[in-house]
Design a protein around this motif. Structure first.
Motif: not given
Ligand SMILES: O=C(O)CCC(=O)C(=O)O
Ligand SMILES: [Fe+2]
Length: 499
Positions: A37-38, A40-41, A44-45
């Motif tokens: 998740l991180e 992917k995050l 995106i960030r």
């Protein structure tokens, strides 16, 4: 219903360590999920940062920005291509591998049934030893402080379960504690459990106890909490209670607690001071061997005959028997004469394994020792039974004899159970005594000690004074080995009685 195949996690302490390993694995799996998740995050960030920088620049002077051909080229490219890929990227699911791993582990996790048995065990401990809910929560177990505490969620789960069982008074104690301990956290959010929800259930337990006024107070608290959402259902419920109070003027019902039974007193140690220690002797006579190696024997009762032997199982023998039993332990059963089979019952929460006398050198040695201790012939008796008790594990009051007609299948071959030999293989920190309520005698487990008693009187009938139980284990892992000695082959070992 398949009661016979039903196995359970909490009915032996042995094997529970496995759950800690399982939990560690699941936590690591969740950590892997968080990492994905991180990652992917992070992507995106960083996209947001880049996109926003360019867009901010454009917004400062939009007219000028779009007059420059390369800006336009880039803008069109971004909007035409990038967002298509972003759409794909956003939809891509994260953590499929981890959810799959979780599902693969599901069969190792405790079942609803295991949870129910754990709740039974805690309730049993509370009943038997008068353990207050508020103490347990703080880690005070039977007066002793342990490095443990329960959470609001633990308390709510207990309360919810007991409410479902219509045990409203106990449920109330647990729910009340859940409310006072409530502090928002991620786990409670996961369970979608608000303080109001617990309060509502608590109010219901009060209603079930006919404590209408208290219930009303609780409902008013819920309705006036600043965080409360409009709750028409609760409002309606409250109105009904108010009406009930107005029209019926109900009086609070007082609950009288049952006085403790002899069994409970015995478990709590009330008999230990009055142990009718008749005398201690060195037994040198039961068999010839004892002339060389006397046994330390303590006579607790002559009628029924009940004695303790000290130091009759070595640490090494104990370790071997445990090692042999561990992989084959299964839920202990009790023989039912009615159904002619052995079945799992709530009154016996332990796991056991049976070993033939000649399994190995240790079983042979233990059997030889039983012969030296009792003078009985073991040929024709039952196998050695190695047992480990579980969470709050107990064996409710019972007789070891069958006391059925001599023609019944179970006794026809080898007779009834003349004597019981019970070896304690562990010290038990708290609880787990063997209690004989009818003769006010309790024996607390001590590693290497054995207790022997006669279940039949001189006329070979079941002796009701031998009623006994294994008290719930409070703290510790109670291991025992027992031997049920059958009467048939003792004809040349026991004196003949007339009458
Ligand atoms: O474990 C105990 O203390 C009692 C066991 C018992 O009564 C039995 O196995 O028959
Ligand atoms: Fe027994």
């Amino acid at each position: 219903q398949n009661a016979q195949n039903f196995d359970s996690l909490t009915t032996s302490i042995a094997g529970l360590e496995q759950l800690i390993e399982t939990e560690a694995y699941l936590i690591q799996n969740l950590e892997n999920y968080a990492k994905e998740l991180e990652e992917k995050l992070l992507v995106i960030r960083s996209l947001i940062t880049n996109l926003r920088a360019e867009n901010d620049k454009a917004q400062k002077n939009t007219g000028y920005y779009v007059s420059i051909p390369t800006n336009v080229l880039s803008l069109v490219r971004r909007l035409q291509k990038d967002w298509t890929y972003l759409d794909i990227f956003m939809k891509e699911s994260v953590g499929q591998e981890q959810t799959k791993a979780l599902h693969e582990y599901w069969s190792n996790l405790p079942t609803e049934n295991d949870w129910g048995e754990a709740v039974n065990a805690i309730s049993r401990l509370q009943d038997t030893y008068e353990l207050k809910t508020e103490d347990l929560i703080k880690g005070i177990i039977n007066g002793k402080q342990y490095d443990t505490k329960l959470s609001a969620l633990d308390c709510y789960a207990m309360g919810f379960e007991l409410f479902g069982r219509k045990e409203y008074i106990s449920a109330g104690f647990w729910l009340y504690s859940a409310i006072s301990m409530y502090e928002e956290n991620a786990l409670l959010r996961l369970h979608d459990l608000s303080r109001e929800k617990i309060m509502e259930l608590y109010a219901e337990t009060l209603l079930k106890q006919s404590r209408y006024q208290d219930a009303l107070t609780m409902m008013n608290v819920v309705l006036s909490l600043p965080s409360s959402k409009p709750n028409s259902e609760l409002q309606r419920r409250k109105n009904a209670v108010e009406l009930h109070i107005k029209t019926n003027d109900p009086q609070p019902v007082t609950h009288t607690k049952n006085p403790p039974t002899g069994y409970q007193l015995g478990c709590r140690g009330a008999f230990s001071n009055q142990l009718s220690k008749l005398y201690c002797v060195y037994n040198t006579t039961t068999t010839a061997f004892l002339k060389l190696a006397p046994l330390k024997m303590e006579i607790l009762s002559l009628d029924p005959y009940l004695v303790i032997f000290h130091d009759v199982m070595s640490d090494e023998e104990i370790a071997t028997l445990q090692r042999m039993a561990q992989p084959v332990l299964r839920r202990a059963t009790v023989y039912s004469e009615e159904r002619k089979l052995s079945e799992v019952v709530a009154g016996r929460t332990s796991k056991f394994a049976w070993f033939y006398d000649g399994t190995n050198e240790v079983t042979a040695r233990v059997n030889k020792r039983i012969e030296d201790m009792t003078g009985f012939e073991l040929e024709g008796s039952e196998m050695l039974q190695v047992m480990n008790y579980g969470l709050g594990g107990h064996y409710a009051t019972h007789y070891d004899f069958f006391n059925v007609s001599m023609t019944a299948d179970i006794v026809a071959m080898q007779g009834d159970r003349k004597a019981t030999v019970l070896f304690y293989m562990t010290d038990v920190e708290q609880g787990g005594a063997t209690v004989f309520p009818n003769i006010k005698t309790a024996v607390f487990p001590k590693k290497g000690t054995a207790v022997v008693w006669y279940n039949l009187n001189n006329r070979f009938e079941g002796d009701y004074k031998t009623l006994h139980a294994g008290c719930p284990v409070i703290v510790g892992s109670k291991w025992v080995t027992n031997k049920w000695i059958r009467e048939r082959n003792q004809m040349f070992r026991l004196p003949c009685y007339k009458g």
